[in-house]
Scaffold this motif. Sequence first.
Motif, PDB file in Angstrom:
ATOM      1  N   ILE A 170       9.783   3.055   4.995  1.00  0.00           N
ATOM      2  CA  ILE A 170       9.124   4.326   4.688  1.00  0.00           C
ATOM      3  C   ILE A 170       8.086   4.096   3.591  1.00  0.00           C
ATOM      4  N   GLN A 171       6.887   4.617   3.805  1.00  0.00           N
ATOM      5  CA  GLN A 171       5.845   4.539   2.780  1.00  0.00           C
ATOM      6  C   GLN A 171       5.001   5.809   2.839  1.00  0.00           C
ATOM      7  N   ASN A 172       4.785   6.418   1.680  1.00  0.00           N
ATOM      8  CA  ASN A 172       4.001   7.656   1.601  1.00  0.00           C
ATOM      9  C   ASN A 172       4.543   8.724   2.551  1.00  0.00           C
ATOM     10  N   ASP A 173       5.876   8.826   2.594  1.00  0.00           N
ATOM     11  CA  ASP A 173       6.562   9.832   3.409  1.00  0.00           C
ATOM     12  C   ASP A 173       6.279   9.682   4.899  1.00  0.00           C
ATOM     13  N   ARG A 174       5.993   8.467   5.322  1.00  0.00           N
ATOM     14  CA  ARG A 174       5.804   8.172   6.740  1.00  0.00           C
ATOM     15  C   ARG A 174       6.696   6.996   7.124  1.00  0.00           C
ATOM     16  N   ILE A 175       7.162   6.997   8.356  1.00  0.00           N
ATOM     17  CA  ILE A 175       7.897   5.840   8.858  1.00  0.00           C
ATOM     18  C   ILE A 175       6.870   4.874   9.433  1.00  0.00           C
ATOM     19  N   ILE A 176       6.786   3.692   8.839  1.00  0.00           N
ATOM     20  CA  ILE A 176       5.713   2.759   9.199  1.00  0.00           C
ATOM     21  C   ILE A 176       6.219   1.514   9.926  1.00  0.00           C
ATOM     22  N   GLY A 177       7.528   1.264   9.890  1.00  0.00           N
ATOM     23  CA  GLY A 177       8.007   0.046  10.530  1.00  0.00           C
ATOM     24  C   GLY A 177       9.501  -0.125  10.389  1.00  0.00           C
ATOM     25  N   ALA A 178       9.948  -1.354  10.630  1.00  0.00           N
ATOM     26  CA  ALA A 178      11.373  -1.678  10.542  1.00  0.00           C
ATOM     27  C   ALA A 178      11.543  -3.122  10.097  1.00  0.00           C
ATOM     28  N   ILE A 235      11.326  -1.521  -1.944  1.00  0.00           N
ATOM     29  CA  ILE A 235      10.802  -2.836  -1.575  1.00  0.00           C
ATOM     30  C   ILE A 235       9.322  -2.900  -1.944  1.00  0.00           C
ATOM     31  N   GLU A 236       8.754  -4.079  -1.813  1.00  0.00           N
ATOM     32  CA  GLU A 236       7.323  -4.285  -2.016  1.00  0.00           C
ATOM     33  C   GLU A 236       6.759  -4.904  -0.740  1.00  0.00           C
ATOM     34  N   ILE A 237       5.696  -4.313  -0.203  1.00  0.00           N
ATOM     35  CA  ILE A 237       4.998  -4.923   0.932  1.00  0.00           C
ATOM     36  C   ILE A 237       3.991  -5.909   0.367  1.00  0.00           C
ATOM     37  N   GLU A 238       4.215  -7.196   0.627  1.00  0.00           N
ATOM     38  CA  GLU A 238       3.399  -8.248   0.019  1.00  0.00           C
ATOM     39  C   GLU A 238       2.238  -8.695   0.902  1.00  0.00           C
ATOM     40  N   LYS A 239       2.401  -8.560   2.208  1.00  0.00           N
ATOM     41  CA  LYS A 239       1.358  -9.039   3.121  1.00  0.00           C
ATOM     42  C   LYS A 239       1.368  -8.197   4.386  1.00  0.00           C
ATOM     43  N   ILE A 240       0.194  -7.874   4.893  1.00  0.00           N
ATOM     44  CA  ILE A 240       0.060  -7.104   6.128  1.00  0.00           C
ATOM     45  C   ILE A 240      -0.781  -7.916   7.107  1.00  0.00           C
ATOM     46  N   GLU A 241      -0.231  -8.172   8.278  1.00  0.00           N
ATOM     47  CA  GLU A 241      -0.956  -8.938   9.291  1.00  0.00           C
ATOM     48  C   GLU A 241      -1.895  -8.019  10.074  1.00  0.00           C
ATOM     49  N   LYS A 245       6.776  -9.600  13.268  1.00  0.00           N
ATOM     50  CA  LYS A 245       6.332 -10.123  11.972  1.00  0.00           C
ATOM     51  C   LYS A 245       4.982  -9.526  11.559  1.00  0.00           C
ATOM     52  N   SER A 246       4.940  -8.192  11.520  1.00  0.00           N
ATOM     53  CA  SER A 246       3.703  -7.486  11.176  1.00  0.00           C
ATOM     54  C   SER A 246       3.422  -7.489   9.682  1.00  0.00           C
ATOM     55  N   MET A 247       4.474  -7.613   8.879  1.00  0.00           N
ATOM     56  CA  MET A 247       4.292  -7.581   7.426  1.00  0.00           C
ATOM     57  C   MET A 247       5.390  -8.378   6.738  1.00  0.00           C
ATOM     58  N   VAL A 248       5.092  -8.840   5.537  1.00  0.00           N
ATOM     59  CA  VAL A 248       6.082  -9.530   4.707  1.00  0.00           C
ATOM     60  C   VAL A 248       6.530  -8.560   3.628  1.00  0.00           C
ATOM     61  N   ILE A 249       7.847  -8.408   3.477  1.00  0.00           N
ATOM     62  CA  ILE A 249       8.382  -7.482   2.481  1.00  0.00           C
ATOM     63  C   ILE A 249       9.288  -8.231   1.509  1.00  0.00           C
ATOM     64  N   ARG A 250       9.428  -7.664   0.319  1.00  0.00           N
ATOM     65  CA  ARG A 250      10.310  -8.252  -0.695  1.00  0.00           C
ATOM     66  C   ARG A 250      11.160  -7.148  -1.309  1.00  0.00           C
ATOM     67  N   VAL A 251      12.465  -7.380  -1.376  1.00  0.00           N
ATOM     68  CA  VAL A 251      13.380  -6.398  -1.961  1.00  0.00           C
ATOM     69  C   VAL A 251      13.241  -6.423  -3.479  1.00  0.00           C
ATOM     70  N   THR A 252      13.018  -5.257  -4.076  1.00  0.00           N
ATOM     71  CA  THR A 252      12.914  -5.145  -5.538  1.00  0.00           C
ATOM     72  C   THR A 252      13.997  -4.242  -6.114  1.00  0.00           C
ATOM     73  N   ASP A 253      14.769  -3.603  -5.252  1.00  0.00           N
ATOM     74  CA  ASP A 253      15.787  -2.646  -5.690  1.00  0.00           C
ATOM     75  C   ASP A 253      16.990  -3.375  -6.287  1.00  0.00           C
ATOM     76  N   GLU A 254      17.324  -3.072  -7.533  1.00  0.00           N
ATOM     77  CA  GLU A 254      18.399  -3.775  -8.234  1.00  0.00           C
ATOM     78  C   GLU A 254      19.759  -3.555  -7.578  1.00  0.00           C
ATOM     79  N   GLU A 255      20.016  -2.338  -7.107  1.00  0.00           N
ATOM     80  CA  GLU A 255      21.311  -2.051  -6.475  1.00  0.00           C
ATOM     81  C   GLU A 255      21.501  -2.883  -5.216  1.00  0.00           C
TER      82      GLU A 255
END
Length: 355
Positions: A318-326, A276-282, A290-300
């Motif tokens: 998951i980002q940089n091998d850390r669990i950051i949200g849901a 995914i791509e994190i597009e916005k962080i509140e 609604k802490s962040m806006v995400i966009r799916v980029t995975d083709e599968e």
Amino acid sequence: MKETIKKGTLILCGLLIAIGVAGKVLPQEGNPAAAPVVAEKVLVPGGQSVGVKMDVRGVLIVGLEEIEGKNGEKVNPGLLSGLQIGDIIMEINGTEVYRAEEVQSLVNEARDTVKLKVKRNQRIFTVSISPVESGEDGLYKLGIWVKDKTAGIGTLTYYDPSNSTFGALGHGIVDPETNSILSVEAGVLLQSQVQEVSEGKNGDPGEIRGIFYHTSDPLGKLEKNNGFGVFGTAYDPIENPLYEKPIAVGTRDQVELGRAYILSTLSDNEIKRFEIEIEKIEEQDSPEDKSMVIRVTDEELLEESGGIVQGMSGSPIIQNDRIIGAVTHVFLKDPQRGYGIFIEWMLEESNLVEK
């Protein structure tokens, strides 16, 4: 010169105190005199499709209706007494209520004015109501529709091996008719098997459809349902085959714009990692959704589901091998995009762990 040294000493002491308060302090290996290191919180990421089945504390009013009495007059006792859709009836004449059928039984037993203990949002109050004898079936009624149970499919967010607690969904379970958060009286977290994934489209969020299985052997018990997820205690350790060990929690200041991953289970019933791509962080200083806006980029994922669908709520980010949200919500008009919540808020609002 002495004054300068004294100031420097005070600053250093203040720093050490702050570190001691912030977390558990561990000495560095091989050098006891070295600067202390703060132990990081670690979690086992989820991604499993799970079933959530719970009993509601009290009974929830989901509708109000007029009752036609024996004299032919139509009246709604509940409405006249001030009851509202979304209210929770806790007691009738001092007797605690847990099932919808108990309301009818207790009201018919009284056949006269009954006292209801009612919860509305965070306020608890008492209401006196005179039931009406129905001209249709002779039963005494209050003119209310109530329900006591709910169930659904979602995604496990994390398992905490330090205290056997878990969190899922990233948002609360609400009654679809009243949009009220349901209070948990009892409930369980179950294994779920995905049967079908309906693709999300503009105006249609899509859905993961599944069934509960091993219902006699639940994963854990539910203890809390609020706006940040459902939480409870697991009966046995929960593992994720993609991770041999728990991973660190990413605090909100460590979340970055750009590439990240979500863990979800689709029709092949295996946990998979999707880009995914994190597009916005509140900027949030206290728990909010609604802490962040995400966009799916995975083709599968885009090919199979069209993006984010119902049932993926709770998928860990998951980002940089850390669990950051849901993952929490999908954009109705753009299923490739949705909202995520910081994992910090889920942990804080679970109230099952030390803050």
